[in-house]
Design a protein around this motif. Structure first.
Motif, PDB file in Angstrom:
ATOM      1  N   HIS A   7      39.510  37.465  27.802  1.00 44.46           N
ATOM      2  CA  HIS A   7      39.204  36.834  29.088  1.00 44.46           C
ATOM      3  C   HIS A   7      40.082  35.604  29.285  1.00 44.46           C
ATOM      4  CE1 HIS A   7      35.692  39.472  28.721  1.00 44.46           C
ATOM      5  NE2 HIS A   7      35.777  39.484  30.037  1.00 44.46           N
ATOM      6  N   LEU A   8      40.735  35.572  30.426  1.00 36.46           N
ATOM      7  CA  LEU A   8      41.643  34.498  30.802  1.00 36.46           C
ATOM      8  C   LEU A   8      41.027  33.726  31.958  1.00 36.46           C
ATOM      9  CD1 LEU A   8      44.456  33.070  30.816  1.00 36.46           C
ATOM     10  CD2 LEU A   8      45.221  34.902  32.356  1.00 36.46           C
ATOM     11  N   ALA A   9      40.722  32.456  31.726  1.00 36.60           N
ATOM     12  CA  ALA A   9      40.144  31.618  32.778  1.00 36.60           C
ATOM     13  C   ALA A   9      41.222  31.291  33.802  1.00 36.60           C
ATOM     14  CB  ALA A   9      39.571  30.342  32.173  1.00 36.60           C
ATOM     15  N   VAL A  10      40.890  31.445  35.077  1.00 41.32           N
ATOM     16  CA  VAL A  10      41.825  31.117  36.160  1.00 41.32           C
ATOM     17  C   VAL A  10      41.116  30.195  37.149  1.00 41.32           C
ATOM     18  CG1 VAL A  10      43.246  33.188  35.907  1.00 41.32           C
ATOM     19  CG2 VAL A  10      41.267  33.240  37.442  1.00 41.32           C
ATOM     20  N   TYR A  11      41.863  29.231  37.636  1.00 40.97           N
ATOM     21  CA  TYR A  11      41.305  28.235  38.548  1.00 40.97           C
ATOM     22  C   TYR A  11      42.455  27.626  39.331  1.00 40.97           C
ATOM     23  CZ  TYR A  11      41.600  26.706  33.633  1.00 40.97           C
ATOM     24  OH  TYR A  11      41.934  26.571  32.309  1.00 40.97           O
ATOM     25  N   ASP A  12      42.140  26.964  40.417  1.00 42.55           N
ATOM     26  CA  ASP A  12      43.178  26.305  41.195  1.00 42.55           C
ATOM     27  C   ASP A  12      43.956  25.334  40.303  1.00 42.55           C
ATOM     28  OD1 ASP A  12      42.732  27.548  43.677  1.00 42.55           O
ATOM     29  OD2 ASP A  12      41.128  26.139  44.165  1.00 42.55           O
ATOM     30  N   THR A  13      45.243  25.295  40.486  1.00 41.83           N
ATOM     31  CA  THR A  13      46.217  24.492  39.727  1.00 41.83           C
ATOM     32  C   THR A  13      46.417  24.981  38.288  1.00 41.83           C
ATOM     33  OG1 THR A  13      44.784  22.679  38.920  1.00 41.83           O
ATOM     34  CG2 THR A  13      45.730  22.459  41.161  1.00 41.83           C
ATOM     35  N   TYR A  14      45.942  26.197  37.989  1.00 43.57           N
ATOM     36  CA  TYR A  14      46.169  26.846  36.697  1.00 43.57           C
ATOM     37  C   TYR A  14      47.661  26.813  36.370  1.00 43.57           C
ATOM     38  CZ  TYR A  14      47.035  31.322  34.154  1.00 43.57           C
ATOM     39  OH  TYR A  14      47.467  32.301  33.311  1.00 43.57           O
ATOM     40  N   ARG A  34      41.199  40.322  31.313  1.00 42.00           N
ATOM     41  CA  ARG A  34      40.400  40.188  32.527  1.00 42.00           C
ATOM     42  C   ARG A  34      40.343  38.711  32.893  1.00 42.00           C
ATOM     43  NH1 ARG A  34      35.011  42.721  33.191  1.00 42.00           N
ATOM     44  NH2 ARG A  34      35.764  42.943  35.315  1.00 42.00           N
ATOM     45  N   THR A  35      40.542  38.429  34.176  1.00 38.89           N
ATOM     46  CA  THR A  35      40.534  37.050  34.638  1.00 38.89           C
ATOM     47  C   THR A  35      39.131  36.628  35.054  1.00 38.89           C
ATOM     48  OG1 THR A  35      41.208  37.824  36.831  1.00 38.89           O
ATOM     49  CG2 THR A  35      42.944  37.048  35.345  1.00 38.89           C
ATOM     50  N   ASP A  41      36.007  34.107  44.097  1.00 39.77           N
ATOM     51  CA  ASP A  41      36.963  33.765  45.153  1.00 39.77           C
ATOM     52  C   ASP A  41      38.361  33.594  44.568  1.00 39.77           C
ATOM     53  OD1 ASP A  41      34.898  33.742  46.993  1.00 39.77           O
ATOM     54  OD2 ASP A  41      34.558  31.583  46.784  1.00 39.77           O
ATOM     55  N   PRO A  42      39.405  33.937  45.339  1.00 37.35           N
ATOM     56  CA  PRO A  42      40.775  33.773  44.857  1.00 37.35           C
ATOM     57  C   PRO A  42      41.094  32.323  44.522  1.00 37.35           C
ATOM     58  CG  PRO A  42      40.740  35.076  46.871  1.00 37.35           C
ATOM     59  CD  PRO A  42      39.363  34.494  46.695  1.00 37.35           C
ATOM     60  N   VAL A  43      42.011  32.151  43.574  1.00 39.73           N
ATOM     61  CA  VAL A  43      42.494  30.828  43.192  1.00 39.73           C
ATOM     62  C   VAL A  43      44.007  30.806  43.359  1.00 39.73           C
ATOM     63  CG1 VAL A  43      40.597  30.423  41.577  1.00 39.73           C
ATOM     64  CG2 VAL A  43      42.738  31.427  40.749  1.00 39.73           C
ATOM     65  N   THR A  44      44.576  29.609  43.423  1.00 38.57           N
ATOM     66  CA  THR A  44      46.026  29.462  43.539  1.00 38.57           C
ATOM     67  C   THR A  44      46.533  28.650  42.358  1.00 38.57           C
ATOM     68  OG1 THR A  44      45.859  29.529  45.938  1.00 38.57           O
ATOM     69  CG2 THR A  44      47.918  28.698  45.013  1.00 38.57           C
ATOM     70  N   THR A  45      47.482  29.218  41.631  1.00 43.13           N
ATOM     71  CA  THR A  45      48.022  28.571  40.437  1.00 43.13           C
ATOM     72  C   THR A  45      48.921  27.405  40.818  1.00 43.13           C
ATOM     73  OG1 THR A  45      50.042  29.874  40.310  1.00 43.13           O
ATOM     74  CG2 THR A  45      48.064  30.835  39.318  1.00 43.13           C
ATOM     75  N   MET A  46      49.329  26.640  39.819  1.00 40.27           N
ATOM     76  CA  MET A  46      50.237  25.529  40.034  1.00 40.27           C
ATOM     77  C   MET A  46      51.558  26.007  40.629  1.00 40.27           C
ATOM     78  SD  MET A  46      51.077  22.489  37.293  1.00 40.27           S
ATOM     79  CE  MET A  46      49.357  22.257  36.864  1.00 40.27           C
ATOM     80  N   GLY A  47      51.946  27.242  40.289  1.00 32.89           N
ATOM     81  CA  GLY A  47      53.178  27.823  40.803  1.00 32.89           C
ATOM     82  C   GLY A  47      53.016  28.501  42.153  1.00 32.89           C
ATOM     83  N   ARG A  50      48.683  33.454  43.968  1.00 29.10           N
ATOM     84  CA  ARG A  50      47.265  33.671  44.288  1.00 29.10           C
ATOM     85  C   ARG A  50      46.701  34.731  43.344  1.00 29.10           C
ATOM     86  NH1 ARG A  50      44.001  32.950  49.160  1.00 29.10           N
ATOM     87  NH2 ARG A  50      42.732  34.796  49.513  1.00 29.10           N
ATOM     88  N   ILE A  51      45.581  34.428  42.727  1.00 30.33           N
ATOM     89  CA  ILE A  51      44.937  35.342  41.772  1.00 30.33           C
ATOM     90  C   ILE A  51      43.510  35.619  42.217  1.00 30.33           C
ATOM     91  CG2 ILE A  51      44.124  35.653  39.395  1.00 30.33           C
ATOM     92  CD1 ILE A  51      46.409  33.879  38.463  1.00 30.33           C
TER      93      ILE A  51
END
Length: 197
Positions: A7-14, A34-35, A41-47, A50-51
């Motif tokens: 399991h991979l944690a994903v969050y805004d600014t990941y 699995r994220t 809800d979708p998140v947006t990485t530092m790059g 959108r995930i």
């Protein structure tokens, strides 16, 4: 799910770049990644990527996982929005399921008290000292550190971080693990022959 699920944690600014080596080679070796988001809800990485998380944090169960990966993110420094992920790390460790944290996620674990009694590393010792944690005596100046079920690494060490993940999960061992690291960290072409043998 099996213990071959990570399991991979994903969050805004990941921090996108911190887990690419680990997740790519886990999948190539039969694992499923699995994220997990705070919500679905979708998140947006530092790059700017959108995930869409595969599941929300409240549905995450250590019994369904072989590893929880936490990456850095600006949000680790701007409040307690990501604190539930540090709480999940505690639940995983209490259940005997490994946790791997890199960059700012180590500060989250420090605030949760998870580094007080375990050998660990991060960006720098003073970075963790700013959290008020009590684990300074356990800080190790190294690219990545494994203490039982906990893996930690600083923000500039995604390859060493992946190496420790692979060692803990038995993906590569001995000469192959060393060759993988030499190939991806040192660009040593001789390592390729060992890895592909």
């Amino acid at each position: 799910m099996t213990r071959k699920t990570v399991h991979l944690a994903v969050y805004d600014t990941y921090a996108d770049w911190e887990t690419g080596h680990a997740t790519a080679h886990l999948v190539q070796n039969g694992f499923t990644v699995r994220t997990v988001g705070l919500t679905a809800d979708p998140v947006t990485t530092m790059g700017g990527v959108r995930i869409q998380p595969d599941l929300a944090l409240d549905a995450l169960d250590p019994a369904d996982s072989g590893l929880l990966i936490l990456t850095g993110a600006s949000l680790w420094e701007t409040g307690d929005k990501l604190a539930p992920f540090a709480g999940a790390a505690r639940t995983f460790l209490d259940a005997g399921v490994p946790v791997a944290a890199i960059c700012g996620a180590t500060a989250g674990l420090a605030r949760e008290g998870l580094l007080d009694d375990r050998a660990h590393t991060s960006a720098a010792s003073f970075y963790l000292e700013a959290t008020g944690y009590r684990g300074g005596a356990k800080y190790v100046e190294a690219d990545a550190v494994t203490d039982g079920d906990l893996i930690t690494a600083g923000p500039t060490e995604p390859v060493a971080f992946a190496r420790e993940v692979f060692a803990r999960l038995g993906v590569y061992e001995g000469p192959k693990l060393d060759a993988w690291y030499r190939l991806f960290h040192d660009s040593d072409p001789a390592a390729y022959e060992i890895l592909s043998a």
